[in-house]
Design an enzyme around this catalytic site. Sequence first.
Site, PDB file in Angstrom:
ATOM      1  N   ARG A 169       0.957  -1.079  -0.152  1.00 22.48           N
ATOM      2  CA  ARG A 169       0.012   0.024   0.245  1.00 22.48           C
ATOM      3  C   ARG A 169       0.679   1.290   0.150  1.00 22.48           C
ATOM      4  NH1 ARG A 169      -4.825   1.774   4.547  1.00 22.48           N
ATOM      5  NH2 ARG A 169      -3.049   1.018   5.702  1.00 22.48           N
ATOM      6  N   ASP A 450      -4.017   3.448  14.485  1.00 19.06           N
ATOM      7  CA  ASP A 450      -3.225   3.864  13.197  1.00 19.06           C
ATOM      8  C   ASP A 450      -3.293   5.330  13.139  1.00 19.06           C
ATOM      9  OD1 ASP A 450      -5.330   3.701  11.220  1.00 19.06           O
ATOM     10  OD2 ASP A 450      -4.385   1.733  10.633  1.00 19.06           O
TER      11      ASP A 450
END
Length: 532
Positions: A169, A450
């Site tokens: 990603r 996160d």
Amino acid sequence: MNSRNMIDEKLKITFTKSLTSEFKEILSPEAISFFVKLENKYRDRRNSLLEKRKQVQQDIDNGHFPDFLNETKSIREGDWKINPVLDDLQDRRVEITGPVERKMIINALNSGVKVFMADIEDSNSPTWENIIQGQINLKDAEQKTIEFKHPTKDKTYKLNDDIATLMVRPRGWHLEEKHILLNNKPVSASIFDFAMYFFHNARTTIDNGTGPYFYLPKLESHLEARLWNDIFIDAQNELNIPQGTIKATVLIETILASFEMDEILFELKEHSAGLNCGRWDYIFSFIKKFRNFKNFILPDRSEITMGRHFMNSYVQLLIQTCHKRGAHAMGGMAAQIPIKGDEDANNSAMNKVLKDKLREAEAGHDGTWIAHPGLAPFALKAFDEKIGSGKNQLNILRNDVKIHQEDLLKVPKGNITEDGVKHNIRVGIQYIHAWVNGNGCVPLYNLMEDAATAEICRSQLWQWLHNEVEIENNKIFNTTYFTYLLNSEIDLLKSNLNQNDDSFNYSVKLFTDLILNENFEEFLTIPAYNQL
């Protein structure tokens, strides 16, 4: 400062950091030349799309809410499918995600799940060291030479013979890489991350019987997907890689993208590997886009579950859309982590994971996400029970689903509590503190936080404060009340965690400014990046 002229005399590439010999191997003249061609060709188009995001936000602020597009109705109603994927992406029942740290990559690939998404984005703090060392780690992983020797224990980590399929990603369109300048301007972090990985690993993946696979984050429209697709085409042509070799799964993690799922799949048709329910960023996007409307106030984060109508509608629509097009429909992240030293609490957390994954499997998802190897047995159990010896659930078409604009925009009712405010303050400050110190994946209060979950914390506080909501104790959440709670939580953090260094004080100031500023900052990582 090192400078190199690449392509022609009009294109000047500059590194604002000195390069080690190891970094120079990744940032070779050939790799940089490949990247610069893509960056130079597409930087204006990327910037134009980012400007379009601002216009869309203005339209929403003026009361023009997102809806399914009239101009692309023929795509939604058309009879088409994406190109099929290779065998190693047919079975994705459990995927693990984590940053591109060396030990993490080894443990994730060895964890027994089907796919590991190596994350250069939300769980990775983009220090120069993390970004370039991460590319080195990925290259070593693809060549199966990666190992990690523990600095204090007599233990070496190596890859097993049987490992998960690797996906990568890159960072989102909104982010820049400030340590590399093209004609004295920072470059696109998205294109840089993609280009470095693709240049060094595309042929290796093909030789290994797999391919260069990606996750694409935070897209807000099919036009942004089209940009990625055009970059894929050029990248494959440049390296003489067959068209369609790249496969990419798009995270549907913005409210705007949820109205363009068919269109996004269509734009990436040759390169698509499906869609994923990026649930945490999706909640953040919902708050952010409708932040100025009092009738769009969300309750405490803990009350925004997948059972809420707007979240369940988004899941059902994603599964139906993907399966109609022959694409995988991936479930969302389980943020829980194993709890050591408290068996009852750990059993409760793991039962939540199992229940969540059973819900996803029953809904028709083809797989799901976890953030810790300890969750793998529970997630695998849920999908093994539903899928069995098959590979996926593409045959479940969900023709029963009928989702309309009002379903995706239905605001859940619930409580806004002082405990919810305090939790958002604690998590937000601690996450920013970890992030500016190079760690983007932080275990806090038995959850793996996160950037996406931190964004929920600060965007909720901004929304509640600037709309002066009433907290459950009948107090108005205004600047005075927020400052009082903020100061009490800061004192507790300093006392309990012994945090009082310059970076902690900076983190407190940044977090406070993000909440108190009249203008909403699109992403907290943009101002925080200045500190790295």
